[in-house]
Design an enzyme around this catalytic site. Structure first.
Site: not given
Length: 397
Positions: A182, A9, A383, A242, A93
């Site tokens: 996601h 990742n 994940e 964010r 990923r």
């Protein structure tokens, strides 16, 4: 001797890795870690499956401060610890698959060219996701690599959920649509939910992936029906730094009245807003809970309130819901945020068990009362395991 699958990742200044062995029915984690501070002060950390630190060191100063060196250092360490076993596959990923990539795919030169075309859709993430694929193709040329996309899971949304109210040419010619992100996390939750609550898995479940990056999704029979993020990972909930959804005309206001340029606006909405911007203190929920500053409490309350509103919106997209699932860093670990959300959802039949909610546990569990019309669960996401599963399936080990 068992074969291994490596999960990568990669971000702008770090590369996270997980190494799994394939002897069991499901891949089993052996090691995990990261190379961080790549362009400034590169450091390498590795841990075992129980989170015990095995190494924490600086990457040698005579190596260039880049991703290539970080990957070489990582592989050298792994080769010294895999005891003669071989890496059979590498899973990556990838944040954005665009319109072309709707499922995991083995990486070829043609796939890499297709991935290059998605960079415009995710310029902050895609180049860093793709670059290690080319480096590892040189370092381990005989090991198949697989790209796994965070957008792919959401492609099952009805078309009405994927479109913006813009002329169709923007969607058809330029790929402007609500992609969602996601997805690997939601896919993992969908894969384990049947063993936890078969009714919810077959029915209508709202999943809240709450962390530094936060989103939510409506799962209907394990498939995505709606999600809060859109064209980018900025839309929807407020996050650590964010802003989440804002009036798009604000961007025009920033440009025309405050004379901000694109880079300043990008810095504001991606890195200086959310919990950090509202509190003026931190993007970390733990810091905000510990603070007595009223802005910190307001930021926490605002975050929870937006989760509540999105829960109701996602339930509406499914005409009701049969379960609520919390996952990711805040969702799994922040009992205060969970309680605030659940207490605001009492009108929908949510009744939280305060004692169960307050427990510290890394296991999946129910945190609602037996009388709750909507059961509430904490399910730790994984994940990396999802990527390992996809990589193995894709190369048919």
């Amino acid at each position: 001797m068992s074969e291994l699958v490596l999960v990568i990742n990669a971000g702008s200044s770090s590369i996270k890795f997980s190494l799994f062995e394939t002897t069991a029915a499901d891949p089993v984690l052996l090691f995990k870690g990261l190379a961080d501070g790549i362009y400034v002060d590169p450091k390498f950390v590795a841990k075992d499956a129980n989170d015990n630190k095995l190494v924490s060191e600086s990457i040698p100063a005579d190596m260039p401060k880049n991703h290539d060196s970080a990957l070489r250092h990582m592989l050298a360490w792994l080769n010294g610890h895999i005891e003669g076993r071989t890496i059979a596959a590498i899973g990556h990923r990838v944040v954005h698959g665009g319109l072309s990539f709707c499922q995991p795919v083995q990486i070829t030169e043609d796939v890499l060219k297709g991935l290059d075309e998605t960079i415009a859709l995710a310029p902050l993430h895609a180049p860093h996701n793709i670059m290690p694929m080319r480096v590892l193709a040189q370092l381990l040329p005989n090991v198949p690599q697989v790209a796994c996309f965070d957008t792919a899971f959401h492609r099952t949304q009805p078309e009405i959920e994927q479109q913006y109210a813009l002329p169709y040419e923007f969607s058809e010619k330029h790929g402007i649509r609500r992609y969602g992100f996601h997805g690997l996390s939601y896919e993992y939750i969908a894969s384990v939910l049947p063993a936890i609550d078969a009714k919810a898995a077959a029915g209508r479940t709202v999943v809240a992936h709450l962390g530094n990056g936060s989103s939510m999704a409506a799962l209907l029979g394990g498939k995505c029906q709606a999600t809060t993020m859109g064209f980018t990972a900025l839309e929807g909930l407020p996050m650590g730094t964010r802003c989440g959804t804002i009036d798009p005309a604000l961007i025009l206001h920033f440009m025309s009245h405050l004379k901000m340029d694109a880079s300043q606006i990008e810095e504001l909405i991606y890195k200086k807003s959310g919990l950090l911007g509202m509190s003026g203190i931190s993007s970390d929920m733990r810091d905000l809970h510990a603070s007595h500053d009223p802005h910190a409490k307001f930021a926490v309350d605002y975050f929870a309130h937006r989760v509540v509103r999105e829960t109701a919106s996602l339930a509406a997209a499914m005409q009701g819901f049969d379960a609520l699932v919390f996952t990711a860093g805040i969702g799994e670990n922040d009992d205060i945020a969970r309680a605030t959300v659940c207490n605001e959802l009492r009108w929908l039949g949510v009744e939280i068990d305060e004692a169960e909610n307050a427990k510290r546990s890394g296991e999946a569990r129910c945190i609602s009362l037996p009388s709750s019309r909507v059961p509430v669960y904490i399910i730790p996401t994984n994940e990396e395991l999802m990527i390992a599963r996809h990589a193995l399936k894709c190369i048919a080990i």
